[in-house]
Design an enzyme around this catalytic site. Structure first.
Site, mmCIF file in Angstrom:
data_model
loop_
_atom_site.group_PDB
_atom_site.id
_atom_site.type_symbol
_atom_site.label_atom_id
_atom_site.label_comp_id
_atom_site.label_asym_id
_atom_site.label_seq_id
_atom_site.Cartn_x
_atom_site.Cartn_y
_atom_site.Cartn_z
ATOM 1 N N ASP A 1 33.857 18.319 33.693
ATOM 2 C CA ASP A 1 34.493 17.011 33.523
ATOM 3 C C ASP A 1 36.011 17.154 33.553
ATOM 4 O O ASP A 1 36.570 18.139 33.043
ATOM 5 C CB ASP A 1 34.052 16.407 32.192
ATOM 6 C CG ASP A 1 34.727 15.091 31.892
ATOM 7 O OD1 ASP A 1 34.500 14.121 32.641
ATOM 8 O OD2 ASP A 1 35.505 15.033 30.899
ATOM 9 N N GLU B 1 34.652 17.610 38.781
ATOM 10 C CA GLU B 1 35.166 16.253 38.959
ATOM 11 C C GLU B 1 36.670 16.312 39.224
ATOM 12 O O GLU B 1 37.456 16.598 38.312
ATOM 13 C CB GLU B 1 34.900 15.402 37.717
ATOM 14 C CG GLU B 1 35.368 13.963 37.903
ATOM 15 C CD GLU B 1 35.668 13.247 36.607
ATOM 16 O OE1 GLU B 1 35.701 12.005 36.617
ATOM 17 O OE2 GLU B 1 35.897 13.923 35.584
#
Length: 501
Positions: free
Chosen positions: A229, A255
């Site tokens: 993330d 990400e």
């Protein structure tokens, strides 16, 4: 035997000297030879289906028990991996984003306990489905006041007893507020705080060791890998150092949101593992909204996106369905059409999204009186997109006939290249397009609202194919052509796994 009799007749006619008998004998011989050639002609040679599995699904805010119960179905329809929500202990609150504010690395959250998480991984593995855990390693909580986490851990904004101390966080001097303001400033993006989330100093050995220990712990429970993330907010060398030493074959997905004119781009991170390609989702949204799915669209370096083998392609995720950047379940049939393109096109590793209907950007998943998320279920979910979902309803695109058909199509065509790009000049067909995957398949799209009949040229072997979406039988002629009516906002998908042999 027929040719032997005809040759005898020919010899007899020559001996008799009769012109009529000679002509009749010659005609008989030609007919016999033709019949013999037809009998010896080989049947059409169809390539064998590739039997490929690579697609995944984000099961956003699904509990561990619910994912475990759904995995047999996911494996059966051909999905390869599930991306879970973050499993670590987090701050307390009803919003979905509390899961992205860690307070410890205990595997205890609104979605279930450590034991339930481990049982889910085992159940999904038995169904042939890998688990990829969302790993929040860039930051801890964004709460200014001290608090107690979901599982009882005490914390302060920059102090997490037994895990991180104040010296383990960046002290941002690049931004006047301490938060990221200017995304054109690399140091600010990677050292300042993302909406007040305490930013870990991932360049230090101690922080790296504790983050790696967390990943190792999840691996001990059987996960196949991680979604990193907010990877954009850490230098790629920090991520590389944290994942260094993890077992070979560990999936590392990252990400990194592509932003035009920004110094930090996804390509910097690709060496560590595939990256979500946000430009793909934006392009797909634009094509659907323009009512033309361009078969010649360029992805990869030529199209200023990641190479296919380094890209995770998607229609939407939990962030973009809330900020309106892409299509989402709220777009009904248009969303389903985009999902069909995602699965039919060879670019990237596709990821589907299953979550819940919501009103208000912060709305959390349905929960009980104690704040635990209730188990999702797709057992009675519709077999196609709906014009509207009641808030709190679980959305199950993997239950749609269209999606299941295209998963079978994707498995059959494997890594065959894109061929036979098709578009039409006639006004009534300008929303119709298509492309092939060599002799393995062909897919036709209609991005318009009304049905349209068109003829498509393909590289398919002639035969009778069953459409993977409707179940209708479509005849491909000796020139590889077929004519069919494509429904409005609909798809026809033919492949070698569903043809009369």
């Amino acid at each position: 035997m027929h040719r032997t009799r005809s040759l005898r007749a020919l010899r007899g006619a020559l001996s008799a000297g009769s012109a009529g008998a000679l002509r009749a004998a010659l005609a008989g011989l030609v007919a016999a030879v033709t019949l013999g050639l037809a009998a010896c002609s080989p049947a059409p040679s169809f390539p064998e289906p590739a039997d490929r599995r690579d697609a995944g699904i984000l099961m956003f805010q699904w509990t561990w028990d619910a994912i475990a119960a759904e995995c047999p179905t996911l494996g059966e329809i051909g999905l390869d991996w599930v991306l879970t929500s973050p499993p670590q202990e987090h701050v307390v609150g009803p919003q979905w984003w509390v899961a992205y504010q860690p307070v410890s690395h205990r595997i205890e959250s609104r979605l279930g306990s450590r034991e339930q998480f481990a049982a889910m991984v085992e159940s999904c593995g038995e169904a042939g489905v890998d688990i990829v855990a969302d790993a929040v390693i860039n930051h801890m909580s964004g709460q200014d006041d001290p608090g107690v986490g979901w599982a009882g851990s005490e914390y302060d904004h920059y102090s997490y007893p037994g895990l991180f101390a104040p010296e383990d966080f960046h002290r941002c001097t690049e931004s006047p507020t301490g938060d990221i303001i200017d995304y054109r400033d690399r140091d600010e993006v990677q050292r300042c705080e993302l909406v007040n989330l305490a930013d870990l100093a991932t360049g230090t050995d101690g922080v790296r060791e504790r983050l790696r220990a967390y990943l190792d712990d999840l691996l001990s429970l059987g996960v196949a890998g991680f979604r990193i993330d907010a990877a954009k907010h850490m230098p790629p060398e920090d991520i590389a150092a944290i994942v260094d030493g993890l077992p070979e074959g560990t999936r590392i997905y990252q990400e990194v949101i592509r932003g035009q004119g920004e110094p930090i781009q996804p390509e910097e991170y690709a060496e560590a593992g595939p990256v979500w390609e946000f430009s793909y989702a934006r392009t797909l949204t634009s094509m659907v909204e323009s009512r033309f799915l361009n078969p010649d669209v360029r992805f990869g370096p030529e199209g200023r996106t990641l190479p296919s083998e380094r890209a995770i392609s998607f229609v939407d995720n939990h962030d973009t369905e809330r900020n309106g950047e892409t299509l989402s379940y709220k777009d009904g049939e248009a969303y389903a059409l985009a999902t069909a393109f995602l699965l039919a096109h060879p670019y990237g590793t596709p990821q589907l999204t299953s979550g819940y209907a919501f009103e208000g950007r912060d709305a959390g998943a349905p929960a009980d009186g104690e704040g635990r998320v209730v188990d999702a279920s797709c057992a009675d979910a519709p077999r196609g997109p709906q014009p509207r979902y009641e808030p709190g309803t679980w959305v199950c695109p993997h239950n749609w006939d269209l999606v299941r058909g295209l998963l079978v199509f994707r498995a059959a065509v494997g890594d065959a290249p894109l061929t036979d790009a098709t578009e039409f000049e006639a006004r009534e067909l300008r929303s119709v397009s298509g492309f092939g995957r060599g002799a393995y398949g062909f897919v036709a799209f209609n991005a318009g609202a009304t049905s349209a009949t068109a003829t498509f040229g393909t590289s398919l072997v002639p035969g009778r194919y069953t459409d993977a979406v409707s179940g209708a039988v479509i005849e491909v002629d000796g020139d590889g052509r077929f004519t069919a009516e494509v429904p409005g906002l609909g798809v026809i998908a033919l492949h070698v796994g569903a043809v009369e042999r």
